[in-house]
Design a protein around this motif. Sequence first.
Motif, mmCIF file in Angstrom:
data_model
loop_
_atom_site.group_PDB
_atom_site.id
_atom_site.type_symbol
_atom_site.label_atom_id
_atom_site.label_comp_id
_atom_site.label_asym_id
_atom_site.label_seq_id
_atom_site.Cartn_x
_atom_site.Cartn_y
_atom_site.Cartn_z
ATOM 1 N N ALA A 72 -25.264 50.669 38.673
ATOM 2 C CA ALA A 72 -26.488 51.723 39.695
ATOM 3 C C ALA A 72 -26.026 52.157 41.283
ATOM 4 O O ALA A 72 -26.784 52.832 41.814
ATOM 5 N N ALA A 73 -26.826 50.823 41.611
ATOM 6 C CA ALA A 73 -25.796 50.687 43.035
ATOM 7 C C ALA A 73 -24.759 50.894 43.856
ATOM 8 O O ALA A 73 -25.503 51.476 45.171
ATOM 9 N N TYR A 74 -23.964 51.701 43.220
ATOM 10 C CA TYR A 74 -22.816 52.173 43.984
ATOM 11 C C TYR A 74 -23.039 53.410 43.977
ATOM 12 O O TYR A 74 -22.525 54.494 45.024
ATOM 13 N N TYR A 75 -23.730 54.470 43.115
ATOM 14 C CA TYR A 75 -23.790 55.861 42.984
ATOM 15 C C TYR A 75 -25.173 55.914 43.716
ATOM 16 O O TYR A 75 -25.843 57.500 44.392
ATOM 17 N N ASP A 76 -25.848 55.049 44.730
ATOM 18 C CA ASP A 76 -27.529 55.340 45.019
ATOM 19 C C ASP A 76 -27.326 54.118 45.932
ATOM 20 O O ASP A 76 -27.410 53.219 45.450
ATOM 21 N N PHE A 77 -27.753 54.244 46.939
ATOM 22 C CA PHE A 77 -28.654 52.618 47.827
ATOM 23 C C PHE A 77 -30.091 52.793 46.896
ATOM 24 O O PHE A 77 -30.303 53.315 46.071
ATOM 25 N N PRO A 78 -29.790 51.830 46.842
ATOM 26 C CA PRO A 78 -30.676 50.594 45.572
ATOM 27 C C PRO A 78 -32.516 50.639 46.754
ATOM 28 O O PRO A 78 -32.632 50.673 47.634
ATOM 29 N N ALA A 103 -21.374 54.987 49.175
ATOM 30 C CA ALA A 103 -22.030 56.517 51.036
ATOM 31 C C ALA A 103 -21.120 55.381 51.470
ATOM 32 O O ALA A 103 -20.909 56.301 52.642
ATOM 33 N N VAL A 104 -20.819 54.213 51.239
ATOM 34 C CA VAL A 104 -19.963 53.359 53.070
ATOM 35 C C VAL A 104 -18.799 53.147 52.360
ATOM 36 O O VAL A 104 -18.564 52.188 53.126
ATOM 37 N N THR A 105 -18.628 53.491 51.143
ATOM 38 C CA THR A 105 -17.007 53.148 50.975
ATOM 39 C C THR A 105 -15.746 53.795 50.543
ATOM 40 O O THR A 105 -15.244 53.491 50.449
ATOM 41 N N ILE A 106 -16.684 54.870 50.353
ATOM 42 C CA ILE A 106 -15.444 56.390 50.110
ATOM 43 C C ILE A 106 -14.900 56.334 51.677
ATOM 44 O O ILE A 106 -15.734 57.363 52.477
ATOM 45 N N LYS A 107 -13.656 56.588 52.045
ATOM 46 C CA LYS A 107 -13.026 56.975 53.169
ATOM 47 C C LYS A 107 -13.880 58.523 52.516
ATOM 48 O O LYS A 107 -13.480 59.478 53.994
ATOM 49 N N LYS A 108 -12.694 58.775 51.928
ATOM 50 C CA LYS A 108 -12.931 60.554 51.700
ATOM 51 C C LYS A 108 -13.946 61.236 50.069
ATOM 52 O O LYS A 108 -12.758 60.802 49.434
ATOM 53 N N PHE A 109 -14.322 62.192 50.397
ATOM 54 C CA PHE A 109 -15.510 62.365 48.337
ATOM 55 C C PHE A 109 -14.452 62.732 48.092
ATOM 56 O O PHE A 109 -13.622 63.871 48.718
ATOM 57 N N PRO A 110 -14.292 62.554 46.194
ATOM 58 C CA PRO A 110 -13.701 63.367 46.040
ATOM 59 C C PRO A 110 -14.180 64.835 45.572
ATOM 60 O O PRO A 110 -15.171 65.052 46.273
ATOM 61 N N ASN A 111 -13.121 65.546 44.746
ATOM 62 C CA ASN A 111 -13.718 66.492 44.825
ATOM 63 C C ASN A 111 -14.489 67.100 43.302
ATOM 64 O O ASN A 111 -14.195 67.883 42.561
ATOM 65 N N LEU A 112 -15.981 66.222 43.529
ATOM 66 C CA LEU A 112 -16.513 66.100 42.497
ATOM 67 C C LEU A 112 -17.861 67.343 42.934
ATOM 68 O O LEU A 112 -18.446 67.118 43.538
ATOM 69 N N PHE A 132 -25.065 50.438 56.394
ATOM 70 C CA PHE A 132 -25.198 49.199 55.546
ATOM 71 C C PHE A 132 -25.928 48.409 55.386
ATOM 72 O O PHE A 132 -26.675 48.332 54.567
ATOM 73 N N ALA A 133 -26.062 47.903 56.694
ATOM 74 C CA ALA A 133 -27.267 46.439 56.506
ATOM 75 C C ALA A 133 -28.906 47.646 56.304
ATOM 76 O O ALA A 133 -29.533 46.226 55.907
ATOM 77 N N THR A 134 -29.066 48.424 56.402
ATOM 78 C CA THR A 134 -30.332 49.244 56.441
ATOM 79 C C THR A 134 -30.900 49.541 55.967
ATOM 80 O O THR A 134 -31.456 49.501 54.579
ATOM 81 N N ALA A 135 -29.308 50.389 55.142
ATOM 82 C CA ALA A 135 -30.119 50.907 53.306
ATOM 83 C C ALA A 135 -30.011 50.703 52.413
ATOM 84 O O ALA A 135 -29.896 50.286 50.847
ATOM 85 N N PHE A 136 -28.745 49.780 52.684
ATOM 86 C CA PHE A 136 -28.181 48.831 51.425
ATOM 87 C C PHE A 136 -29.150 47.030 51.346
ATOM 88 O O PHE A 136 -29.361 46.691 50.894
ATOM 89 N N LEU A 137 -28.283 46.720 52.023
ATOM 90 C CA LEU A 137 -29.274 45.073 52.523
ATOM 91 C C LEU A 137 -30.761 44.669 52.405
ATOM 92 O O LEU A 137 -31.551 44.226 51.836
#
Length: 166
Positions: A72-78, A103-112, A132-137
């Motif tokens: 779930a952490a992959y799809y939105d900041f925890p 949100a920090v690991t995709i270089k270009k967002f897929p057409n989804l 990454f530090a503020t919104a994830f860690l």
Amino acid sequence: MAFDREQLKKAAAELAAKGVYVGTSSWKYEGWFGQLYTPARYEYRGKVAKTRFERDCLSEYAEVFKTVSVDAAYYDFPRREYLQKLADAVPDDFRFGLKVTDAVTIKKFPNLPRFGVRAGKPNENFLNADLFATAFLKPCEDIRAKVGVLMFEFSRFLAERLRARA
């Protein structure tokens, strides 16, 4: 071969004591009823209550395994509250593997459809260390002792490299 819950529980505990954590990619599989999960724990009025199962099954999962991935952490900041709820459901020797938010690991967002107006566009926050530090860690700080690994999922680097060579 029959599923031996107690044997698996013992083996997982022995490995965890040596720093080797064995678990699964998630914990909410109703298909594990009668093996990992005890249906009676989740019954309400004679039926397994899906909401009760989804709310409480992590605790039963953690009776056997010592780690699990939180996709779930992959799809939105925890959110701090969500992470704390997970941490409260497991013993102190349990570890979570968290997939870092796309949100920090995709270089270009897929057409989804899930990417909305960002679909097909470059990600301005790709590998943004501050985000990454503020919104994830930061939300993970309170459960730091129960975080075993952070997983960064990247895609399509090979395809880009091949196109650059052509």
